[in-house]
Write a protein that holds these residues in place. Sequence first.
Motif, PDB file in Angstrom:
ATOM      1  N   LYS A 169       8.497   7.653  16.457  1.00 47.77           N
ATOM      2  CA  LYS A 169       7.627   8.651  17.091  1.00 47.77           C
ATOM      3  C   LYS A 169       7.339   9.807  16.133  1.00 47.77           C
ATOM      4  O   LYS A 169       6.232  10.365  16.142  1.00 47.77           O
ATOM      5  CB  LYS A 169       8.269   9.161  18.374  1.00 47.77           C
ATOM      6  CG  LYS A 169       8.301   8.121  19.486  1.00 47.77           C
ATOM      7  CD  LYS A 169       9.007   8.645  20.721  1.00 47.77           C
ATOM      8  CE  LYS A 169       9.006   7.582  21.825  1.00 47.77           C
ATOM      9  NZ  LYS A 169       9.760   8.038  23.022  1.00 47.77           N
ATOM     10  N   ALA A 170       8.327  10.187  15.315  1.00 50.60           N
ATOM     11  CA  ALA A 170       8.127  11.271  14.358  1.00 50.60           C
ATOM     12  C   ALA A 170       7.093  10.894  13.301  1.00 50.60           C
ATOM     13  O   ALA A 170       6.519  11.772  12.648  1.00 50.60           O
ATOM     14  CB  ALA A 170       9.449  11.634  13.691  1.00 50.60           C
ATOM     15  N   HIS A 171       6.834   9.589  13.134  1.00 51.18           N
ATOM     16  CA  HIS A 171       5.821   9.098  12.196  1.00 51.18           C
ATOM     17  C   HIS A 171       4.510   8.737  12.913  1.00 51.18           C
ATOM     18  O   HIS A 171       3.656   8.068  12.328  1.00 51.18           O
ATOM     19  CB  HIS A 171       6.335   7.854  11.458  1.00 51.18           C
ATOM     20  CG  HIS A 171       7.348   8.154  10.396  1.00 51.18           C
ATOM     21  ND1 HIS A 171       8.677   8.377  10.666  1.00 51.18           N
ATOM     22  CD2 HIS A 171       7.218   8.279   9.045  1.00 51.18           C
ATOM     23  CE1 HIS A 171       9.325   8.611   9.533  1.00 51.18           C
ATOM     24  NE2 HIS A 171       8.467   8.561   8.544  1.00 51.18           N
ATOM     25  N   THR A 210       9.643  -4.501  16.376  1.00 49.08           N
ATOM     26  CA  THR A 210       8.506  -4.278  15.494  1.00 49.08           C
ATOM     27  C   THR A 210       8.126  -2.804  15.469  1.00 49.08           C
ATOM     28  O   THR A 210       7.891  -2.192  16.511  1.00 49.08           O
ATOM     29  CB  THR A 210       7.291  -5.109  15.948  1.00 49.08           C
ATOM     30  OG1 THR A 210       7.644  -6.495  15.969  1.00 49.08           O
ATOM     31  CG2 THR A 210       6.124  -4.907  14.988  1.00 49.08           C
ATOM     32  N   LEU A 211       8.058  -2.256  14.255  1.00 50.56           N
ATOM     33  CA  LEU A 211       7.596  -0.888  14.038  1.00 50.56           C
ATOM     34  C   LEU A 211       6.180  -0.928  13.505  1.00 50.56           C
ATOM     35  O   LEU A 211       5.888  -1.681  12.561  1.00 50.56           O
ATOM     36  CB  LEU A 211       8.498  -0.167  13.033  1.00 50.56           C
ATOM     37  CG  LEU A 211       7.969   1.154  12.448  1.00 50.56           C
ATOM     38  CD1 LEU A 211       7.983   2.241  13.525  1.00 50.56           C
ATOM     39  CD2 LEU A 211       8.771   1.567  11.226  1.00 50.56           C
ATOM     40  N   ALA A 212       5.306  -0.124  14.069  1.00 48.37           N
ATOM     41  CA  ALA A 212       3.925  -0.008  13.572  1.00 48.37           C
ATOM     42  C   ALA A 212       3.604   1.463  13.354  1.00 48.37           C
ATOM     43  O   ALA A 212       3.740   2.279  14.289  1.00 48.37           O
ATOM     44  CB  ALA A 212       2.938  -0.633  14.558  1.00 48.37           C
ATOM     45  N   ILE A 213       3.181   1.800  12.121  1.00 54.36           N
ATOM     46  CA  ILE A 213       2.808   3.181  11.783  1.00 54.36           C
ATOM     47  C   ILE A 213       1.378   3.159  11.275  1.00 54.36           C
ATOM     48  O   ILE A 213       1.067   2.446  10.289  1.00 54.36           O
ATOM     49  CB  ILE A 213       3.735   3.755  10.695  1.00 54.36           C
ATOM     50  CG1 ILE A 213       5.177   3.818  11.204  1.00 54.36           C
ATOM     51  CG2 ILE A 213       3.271   5.140  10.275  1.00 54.36           C
ATOM     52  CD1 ILE A 213       6.165   4.290  10.155  1.00 54.36           C
ATOM     53  N   PRO A 214       0.476   3.928  11.880  1.00 52.04           N
ATOM     54  CA  PRO A 214      -0.930   3.936  11.401  1.00 52.04           C
ATOM     55  C   PRO A 214      -1.015   4.404   9.949  1.00 52.04           C
ATOM     56  O   PRO A 214      -0.322   5.338   9.540  1.00 52.04           O
ATOM     57  CB  PRO A 214      -1.597   4.950  12.349  1.00 52.04           C
ATOM     58  CG  PRO A 214      -0.709   5.012  13.540  1.00 52.04           C
ATOM     59  CD  PRO A 214       0.680   4.788  13.038  1.00 52.04           C
ATOM     60  N   LEU A 215      -1.845   3.728   9.170  1.00 54.37           N
ATOM     61  CA  LEU A 215      -2.025   4.117   7.771  1.00 54.37           C
ATOM     62  C   LEU A 215      -2.805   5.411   7.665  1.00 54.37           C
ATOM     63  O   LEU A 215      -2.654   6.153   6.689  1.00 54.37           O
ATOM     64  CB  LEU A 215      -2.738   2.993   7.013  1.00 54.37           C
ATOM     65  CG  LEU A 215      -1.950   1.681   6.899  1.00 54.37           C
ATOM     66  CD1 LEU A 215      -2.785   0.639   6.168  1.00 54.37           C
ATOM     67  CD2 LEU A 215      -0.629   1.910   6.184  1.00 54.37           C
ATOM     68  N   ALA A 220      -1.219  -4.720   9.232  1.00 64.76           N
ATOM     69  CA  ALA A 220      -2.002  -5.366  10.284  1.00 64.76           C
ATOM     70  C   ALA A 220      -2.685  -4.311  11.132  1.00 64.76           C
ATOM     71  O   ALA A 220      -2.065  -3.312  11.510  1.00 64.76           O
ATOM     72  CB  ALA A 220      -1.093  -6.246  11.162  1.00 64.76           C
ATOM     73  N   ASP A 221      -3.963  -4.530  11.393  1.00 61.98           N
ATOM     74  CA  ASP A 221      -4.743  -3.643  12.265  1.00 61.98           C
ATOM     75  C   ASP A 221      -4.662  -2.181  11.832  1.00 61.98           C
ATOM     76  O   ASP A 221      -4.525  -1.266  12.659  1.00 61.98           O
ATOM     77  CB  ASP A 221      -4.267  -3.780  13.718  1.00 61.98           C
ATOM     78  CG  ASP A 221      -4.438  -5.188  14.252  1.00 61.98           C
ATOM     79  OD1 ASP A 221      -5.415  -5.847  13.845  1.00 61.98           O
ATOM     80  OD2 ASP A 221      -3.597  -5.631  15.049  1.00 61.98           O
ATOM     81  N   ASP A 255       0.824  -1.200   0.000  1.00 59.37           N
ATOM     82  CA  ASP A 255       0.000   0.000   0.000  1.00 59.37           C
ATOM     83  C   ASP A 255       0.869   1.265   0.000  1.00 59.37           C
ATOM     84  O   ASP A 255       2.086   1.210   0.168  1.00 59.37           O
ATOM     85  CB  ASP A 255      -0.917   0.026   1.220  1.00 59.37           C
ATOM     86  CG  ASP A 255      -1.987  -1.048   1.140  1.00 59.37           C
ATOM     87  OD1 ASP A 255      -2.007  -1.781   0.135  1.00 59.37           O
ATOM     88  OD2 ASP A 255      -2.786  -1.147   2.083  1.00 59.37           O
ATOM     89  N   VAL A 256       0.203   2.401  -0.146  1.00 57.94           N
ATOM     90  CA  VAL A 256       0.877   3.692  -0.036  1.00 57.94           C
ATOM     91  C   VAL A 256       1.013   4.051   1.437  1.00 57.94           C
ATOM     92  O   VAL A 256       0.085   3.845   2.227  1.00 57.94           O
ATOM     93  CB  VAL A 256       0.084   4.785  -0.784  1.00 57.94           C
ATOM     94  CG1 VAL A 256       0.697   6.159  -0.533  1.00 57.94           C
ATOM     95  CG2 VAL A 256       0.049   4.478  -2.277  1.00 57.94           C
ATOM     96  N   LEU A 257       2.154   4.578   1.820  1.00 59.50           N
ATOM     97  CA  LEU A 257       2.376   4.996   3.206  1.00 59.50           C
ATOM     98  C   LEU A 257       2.865   6.445   3.219  1.00 59.50           C
ATOM     99  O   LEU A 257       3.778   6.801   2.479  1.00 59.50           O
ATOM    100  CB  LEU A 257       3.414   4.105   3.886  1.00 59.50           C
ATOM    101  CG  LEU A 257       3.706   4.433   5.355  1.00 59.50           C
ATOM    102  CD1 LEU A 257       2.473   4.171   6.220  1.00 59.50           C
ATOM    103  CD2 LEU A 257       4.894   3.615   5.866  1.00 59.50           C
ATOM    104  N   VAL A 258       2.248   7.267   4.053  1.00 57.24           N
ATOM    105  CA  VAL A 258       2.724   8.635   4.244  1.00 57.24           C
ATOM    106  C   VAL A 258       3.883   8.586   5.231  1.00 57.24           C
ATOM    107  O   VAL A 258       3.694   8.285   6.422  1.00 57.24           O
ATOM    108  CB  VAL A 258       1.603   9.543   4.783  1.00 57.24           C
ATOM    109  CG1 VAL A 258       2.148  10.953   5.048  1.00 57.24           C
ATOM    110  CG2 VAL A 258       0.444   9.597   3.799  1.00 57.24           C
ATOM    111  N   CYS A 259       5.065   8.867   4.744  1.00 55.31           N
ATOM    112  CA  CYS A 259       6.249   8.682   5.577  1.00 55.31           C
ATOM    113  C   CYS A 259       7.428   9.436   4.988  1.00 55.31           C
ATOM    114  O   CYS A 259       7.357  10.019   3.905  1.00 55.31           O
ATOM    115  CB  CYS A 259       6.589   7.195   5.700  1.00 55.31           C
ATOM    116  SG  CYS A 259       7.110   6.448   4.129  1.00 55.31           S
ATOM    117  N   ASP A 260       8.526   9.403   5.698  1.00 58.47           N
ATOM    118  CA  ASP A 260       9.817   9.855   5.203  1.00 58.47           C
ATOM    119  C   ASP A 260      10.603   8.593   4.877  1.00 58.47           C
ATOM    120  O   ASP A 260      11.129   7.929   5.777  1.00 58.47           O
ATOM    121  CB  ASP A 260      10.529  10.691   6.273  1.00 58.47           C
ATOM    122  CG  ASP A 260      11.833  11.312   5.772  1.00 58.47           C
ATOM    123  OD1 ASP A 260      12.491  10.683   4.921  1.00 58.47           O
ATOM    124  OD2 ASP A 260      12.185  12.411   6.235  1.00 58.47           O
TER     125      ASP A 260
END
Length: 351
Positions: free
Chosen positions: A324-326, A342-347, A273-274, A236-241
């Motif tokens: 945290k910045a994400h 494990t890193l989890a970043i909300p979509l 996931a989630d 998927d597309v992720l808004v991130c650096d």
Amino acid sequence: MRRVTDTHNLTWQVSPDLLGIVNQAGVFVETNPAWQTVLGWTEPEIRSMVFTDFLHPDDMDRTLALFTSLKAGEPALHFENRYRCKDGSYRWLSWVAVPEGDIFVCSARDVTKDKANVRALQSSEDEAALREQFIAILGHDLRNPLAAIGSAVRIALRQSHDEKIAATLKAIDGSAERMAKLIDTIMDFARARLGGGIPVDLRRVENLQKGFECVVDEIRIAHPERKFETSFKFEDVLVCDAARLDQLLSNLVANAVTHGPQDEPISVVTDKADGSFVLSVGNSGNKIPGDVIPNLFKPFERTEEGASLQGLGLGLYIADQIAKAHSGELNVTSSEDRTVFTLAIPLERKS
């Protein structure tokens, strides 16, 4: 009507400011109860001394000059000096004194806390200036000459040299590259700790896999004896650096290389996931002790003597700051035979 100098009026008794009447000899012949509240002196004790007995030595000359002006009929407004308390400490007082006949009517407000607040503000401003200077030194004054060294070495490597000189030049080039990475790490640390977090450039990224593969390949080349298993399922597309996530992954994989056994593979997996993008890096090895885990993401922490995270013990700290910045979270689970970060970043980012 009672005069202001009437020491029996209610204002005189309940005022939190120090009120007093001074005679020509410099003696407080009348003082209100606030003197004992603020400075600890009783009225009889105050009457047994002249005002210079209370003064801080550094304030003596200018206060005597002010008293001379008062005798000449000039009022004093918002004059500050330090008065000694009965316990030996000093309080800053802001005075208003007005000549009235052959006496001087005075009031003083305790401004000690205000002075402390001003000093604290100045200290914060000085710290901010020092922070900017520190980051500037790292970003320019160290990085530029180091880049010049690297360029000079690479130019020299294009020429013909005997094996010993060529090996020396390669070693210099490698050291310069490691120093540049250390500078980047220290700058990230300085920004995170002193500047309010690691900066990120958030954009819509459609393909994180390519950058992650490059990160793993670079570490694989540096550690040909190690085995890496990758599974990139997130599409998927992720808004991130993206560059910062590459840095985070590099720190996690480098940590796994340092602490995992050489004969066991390191896994790198992405998935969804989630409602979150999930990146995990796992390695076999001993369980991380429970009392160590709470400190893993603190700067300069190491899980074992002599271990190195980016050379400074900052790798996991910076990875956590990037998470945290994400608006994401970086967590770790560790069992008797496997450890997984494990890193989890909300979509969907919260506004």
